[in-house]
Design an enzyme around this catalytic site. Structure first.
Site, PDB file in Angstrom:
ATOM      1  N   ARG A  23    -116.925  80.316 -50.993  1.00  0.00           N
ATOM      2  CA  ARG A  23    -118.279  79.844 -51.311  1.00  0.00           C
ATOM      3  C   ARG A  23    -118.316  78.315 -51.382  1.00  0.00           C
ATOM      4  O   ARG A  23    -118.911  77.737 -52.284  1.00  0.00           O
ATOM      5  CB  ARG A  23    -118.780  80.449 -52.616  1.00  0.00           C
ATOM      6  CG  ARG A  23    -120.296  80.564 -52.652  1.00  0.00           C
ATOM      7  CD  ARG A  23    -120.831  80.725 -54.046  1.00  0.00           C
ATOM      8  NE  ARG A  23    -122.234  81.088 -54.022  1.00  0.00           N
ATOM      9  CZ  ARG A  23    -123.079  80.843 -55.013  1.00  0.00           C
ATOM     10  NH1 ARG A  23    -122.679  80.251 -56.102  1.00  0.00           N
ATOM     11  NH2 ARG A  23    -124.331  81.216 -54.930  1.00  0.00           N
ATOM     12  N   TRP A  35    -122.318  82.211 -67.905  1.00  0.00           N
ATOM     13  CA  TRP A  35    -121.059  81.604 -67.447  1.00  0.00           C
ATOM     14  C   TRP A  35    -120.618  82.367 -66.201  1.00  0.00           C
ATOM     15  O   TRP A  35    -120.141  83.491 -66.291  1.00  0.00           O
ATOM     16  CB  TRP A  35    -120.042  81.728 -68.566  1.00  0.00           C
ATOM     17  CG  TRP A  35    -118.659  81.215 -68.328  1.00  0.00           C
ATOM     18  CD1 TRP A  35    -117.921  81.293 -67.186  1.00  0.00           C
ATOM     19  CD2 TRP A  35    -117.829  80.552 -69.286  1.00  0.00           C
ATOM     20  NE1 TRP A  35    -116.685  80.738 -67.370  1.00  0.00           N
ATOM     21  CE2 TRP A  35    -116.595  80.272 -68.648  1.00  0.00           C
ATOM     22  CE3 TRP A  35    -118.000  80.181 -70.618  1.00  0.00           C
ATOM     23  CZ2 TRP A  35    -115.549  79.642 -69.314  1.00  0.00           C
ATOM     24  CZ3 TRP A  35    -116.953  79.562 -71.272  1.00  0.00           C
ATOM     25  CH2 TRP A  35    -115.743  79.288 -70.615  1.00  0.00           C
ATOM     26  N   ASP A  36    -120.808  81.717 -65.068  1.00  0.00           N
ATOM     27  CA  ASP A  36    -120.556  82.372 -63.787  1.00  0.00           C
ATOM     28  C   ASP A  36    -119.160  82.021 -63.276  1.00  0.00           C
ATOM     29  O   ASP A  36    -118.494  81.093 -63.776  1.00  0.00           O
ATOM     30  CB  ASP A  36    -121.629  81.885 -62.797  1.00  0.00           C
ATOM     31  CG  ASP A  36    -121.894  82.855 -61.653  1.00  0.00           C
ATOM     32  OD1 ASP A  36    -121.086  83.777 -61.459  1.00  0.00           O
ATOM     33  OD2 ASP A  36    -122.894  82.655 -60.943  1.00  0.00           O
ATOM     34  N   ASP A  94    -124.930  91.667 -58.945  1.00  0.00           N
ATOM     35  CA  ASP A  94    -125.993  90.944 -58.250  1.00  0.00           C
ATOM     36  C   ASP A  94    -126.952  91.900 -57.575  1.00  0.00           C
ATOM     37  O   ASP A  94    -127.997  91.479 -57.084  1.00  0.00           O
ATOM     38  CB  ASP A  94    -125.396  90.007 -57.193  1.00  0.00           C
ATOM     39  CG  ASP A  94    -125.013  88.665 -57.793  1.00  0.00           C
ATOM     40  OD1 ASP A  94    -125.464  88.365 -58.914  1.00  0.00           O
ATOM     41  OD2 ASP A  94    -124.271  87.914 -57.139  1.00  0.00           O
TER      42      ASP A  94
END
Ligand code: DGJ
Length: 741
Positions: free
Chosen positions: A436, A470-471, A541
């Site tokens: 990513r 908190w990703d 998600d």
């Protein structure tokens, strides 16, 4: 709930009236396993249940011996729990019982998350010392028995009490030898956007395992393994649960011997682990929570739910109603400014939504996922009045303000990376792999944890921030830490997790009123380790209602509704393009920590009315959803998976809500019944449906019904072909049950 030591039998019996866990010192001093399962009477010797001595693979009768913490190299060719490389390069150990102690309560595990007690009388802990004299290896096996739950929490401390350096090559949290192999292994597996689906397989000879080697527990497999009798159901039959309180690389494995016995081991994945123990040093393993149920999977799950909700989650938010939030991610992605956000927040506030969460894109110059991670200062192009200005405006609307962060990451295009290129994980002289468009910070280095603690503390203090998401959006490649010498690189992955836990500890302690939600590209790190710091987790998600039925069902095997964040999002759904009714999306998301993930300014007046009603409904019932007993009735992984039903019941059985879902509509389905569980058979309940409709099913069920009838005869479903003709696909309804005097 005593833990009994029988000096004659040299037997330790942990029992609480629901389960027994019995170990015994064998003739050669090794610790044997006699029984873990349904409660056995106290005051008796059970030494005949196990072989008398460990004698290579088998005892003198030629049967495998059940061992408590098995090691390799002395004839037991099953998978070991412990492997220690000694100064001479050998790995053979002879672990011999050297004493034990019993104490009330439950000690903490240094630097690791764990379940806990609030009062010493809630649990009792036995610590058994095993010693290998020639290497100086000391093993302390910890067993905590909870007074009110069929649970044993196990963990291990390994100490180098010798004079040479030891290297741990495998240090599992527990091994359990079961006397037969007539089990189905249930695992929670999937991928991004389809996490924790239920998979089962019959145990067969040899090793069957799930694991992670990506630096996180992962989307692929959850650190939870269940063994169930093939005949076991939600209500009946035996099942064992093994749930690791850990967020990094794990291994959960069942090894079936040629004799048809089963050894389960669970802990840190030994494939990516080694640990150097200098003289005097101790290594602590993560904790594993063992649950035994002889009343089916339902009781097993209920046990985990209670323990994780009440004695793993901690802090201010453990027992508080959670706010209904709206998150701007799917509404705007990176394309927003203060005015757009305020329009969304204002529109949401009118509907009764309580918390506005600003997701990714507020910092550095992050207009896409290609930059700025690590630069945790506000982007004034988008937010000219800073976070504080935005948060104050949100608060003026009567809402709280929450913020997204991804602390463990750094973008190659960031000020942080320009200043500290060596902070990103990588092997010197080799290219780093991007995921990513980002790298991972080396959380094994204390100075990086210090930097993040200082930066994020300043950030959280800079504005009225009530909630943090908190990703963590990629896994670790090129594992290597500059902080470790070459011969200690095997420590990297575990030290990374210790760094993450340390940062969580510091921030949650410094900001006790902030509600933390953990996230990892959806549910890529949905595990008990992080639940010890953040009482709720972004489940996936994938917010499509149909997908969520499977995800939330699977997640519920081990995790409570209070941990599962669940949102209503826009249609067509952003992950699968499916169009489901708004009411169905809500009827699924209610069974979790409820919120929205859409742009309310684009909704029609009718949709807005519906959302306002959903918010009011959840507000009225959210404590039932958060604390009630969750019961699975009809599963998406059973049969054709078309009919799904589950329910939540208040502890006092005075109220309950049943969710009933049909994926694809069926013409003229004919009358069916849905039997409920967990109600009080002696009580009468007023039954109503949500949303209110004139459907035949709603009319037929409306009224007062006995708990006995609802459980033994059931609710009436779809008795009318005209109703079916009008329903369409992806339908849902809730039945609300309220006890009447
Ligand atoms: C992954 C999360 O799961 C999403 O909800 C969102 O926060 C994005 N990351 C933002 O980058």
């Amino acid at each position: 709930m005593p833990i009994e030591w029988d000096a004659d039998a040299r037997q330790l019996h942990l029992h609480n009236g629901r389960i027994s866990y019995i170990v015994r010192v064998l003739a050669d001093g090794s610790l044997g396993q006699l029984h873990f399962g349904a409660a056995l009477a106290d005051g008796r010797s059970y030494r005949h249940l196990g072989g008398d001595e460990f004698h290579g693979f088998a005892n003198r009768l030629g049967e495998p011996v059940a061992l408590e913490y098995p090691t390799a190299g002395r004839g037991d060719f099953r998978v070991p729990a412990l492997e220690v490389e000694q100064p001479d390069g050998s790995t053979v150990l002879e672990l011999v019982y050297a004493g034990h102690r019993i104490r009330p309560g439950k000690p903490a595990i240094p630097s690791l998350p764990a379940t806990y007690v609030e009062r010493d009388d809630e649990a009792e802990t036995a610590e058994v010392l095993l010693r290998d004299t020639s290497s100086g290896t000391e093993v302390r096996l910890h067993y905590t028995m909870f007074r009110d739950l069929p649970v044993i929490a196990r963990s291990v401390r390994i100490t180098n009490a010798g004079s040479g350096t030891l290297r741990l090559r495998c240090a599992m949290s527990a091994a359990l030898d079961l006397p037969d192999a007539q089990w189905e292994l249930l695992q929670l597996s999937g991928e991004w956007a389809r996490e924790r689906h239920v998979w089962t397989r019959q145990l067969g000879p040899g090793r069957q395992a799930i694991s992670s080697r990506r630096g996180a527990s992962g989307h692929e497999h959850n650190p939870c393994l269940v063994l169930r009798r093939p005949s076991a159901t939600e209500e009946h039959g035996e099942a064992y649960g093994f749930s690791l309180v850990y967020s990094g690389n794990f291994l959960a494995e069942a090894d079936v011997s040629p004799f048809g016995t089963t050894r389960v081991r669970i802990g840190i994945n030994p494939e990516t682990f080694s640990w150097t123990l200098a003289p005097g040093e101790t290594f602590a393993t993560p904790e594993v929570i063992l649950v035994y149920s002889d009343a089916g999977l339902g009781t097993l799950s209920d046990t985990y739910h209670r323990l994780y909700r009440e004695r793993l989650a901690r802090g201010t938010w453990r027992d508080r109603p959670r706010p209904i939030l709206i998150n701007n991610w799917e509404a705007t992605y990176f394309d927003f400014d203060e005015e757009k956000l305020i329009r969304i927040a204002a529109s949401a506030a009118e509907l009764g939504i309580e918390l506005f969460v600003l997701d990714d894109g507020w910092f550095g110059r992050r207009d896409a996922d290609t930059s700025s991670l690590g630069d945790w200062s506000v982007d004034r192009r988008k937010l000219p009045h800073g976070l504080e200005g935005l948060a104050r405006r949100v608060e003026a609307l009567g809402m709280r303000f929450g913020l997204w962060i991804e602390p463990e990451m750094v973008s190659p295009r960031s000020e942080l990376f320009a200043a500290h290129p060596d902070w990103a994980i990588g092997v010197p002289g080799r290219a780093r792999t991007e995921g990513r468009n980002q790298y991972v910070l080396d959380m094994a280095r204390p100075e990086i944890v210090d930097h993040l603690a200082a930066t994020l503390s300043a950030l959280l203090a800079s504005a009225p921030i009530s909630y943090v998401k908190w990703d963590m959006n990629r896994n670790i490649s090129e594992p290597y830490s500059l902080a470790l010498p070459p011969d200690r690189q095997g420590e990297f992955f575990h030290r990374y997790m210790l760094g993450v836990y340390e940062l969580y500890r510091r921030l949650t302690e410094a900001f006790p009123d902030v509600l933390f939600e953990s996230c990892a590209g959806g549910g890529g790190r949905f595990d008990p380790g992080l639940l010890a710091y953040a009482p709720q987790t972004w489940t996936s998600d994938d917010t499509d209602a149909v997908e969520r039925l499977r995800i939330q069902w699977g997640t519920s095997i081990c995790y409570p509704l209070s941990a599962m964040a669940a949102h209503v999002s826009a249609v067509p759904n952003h992950q699968v393009g499916r169009v489901t009714p708004l009411a169905t999306r809500a009827a699924v998301a209610f069974f979790g920590v409820f919120g929205y993930e859409l742009d309310p300014t684009t909704m029609s007046p009718e949709e807005r009315r519906a959302v306002a009603e959903q918010v009011a409904f959840y507000r009225a019932w959210r404590e039932l959803f958060r604390r009630g007993r969750f019961l699975r009735l009809r599963g998406p992984f059973e049969g054709d998976g078309n009919e799904i039903a589950w329910m939540v019941v208040a502890e006092d059985a005075c109220s309950a809500i049943v969710g009933q879902y049909t994926v694809l509509n069926v013409p003229h389905p004919g009358p069916r019944r849905l039997r409920l569980r967990g109600l009080d058979p002696a009580r009468a309940y007023r039954v109503s449906t949500w949303p209110a409709t004139e459907e035949t099913t709603a009319r037929l069920n409306a009224g007062v019904r006995g708990g006995d009838e609802l459980m033994r005869a059931g609710l009436l479903l779809a008795p009318d072909r005209w109703e079916a003709a009008a329903r369409g696909d992806f339908s849902a309804r809730l039945f609300v049950l309220e006890a009447v005097p």
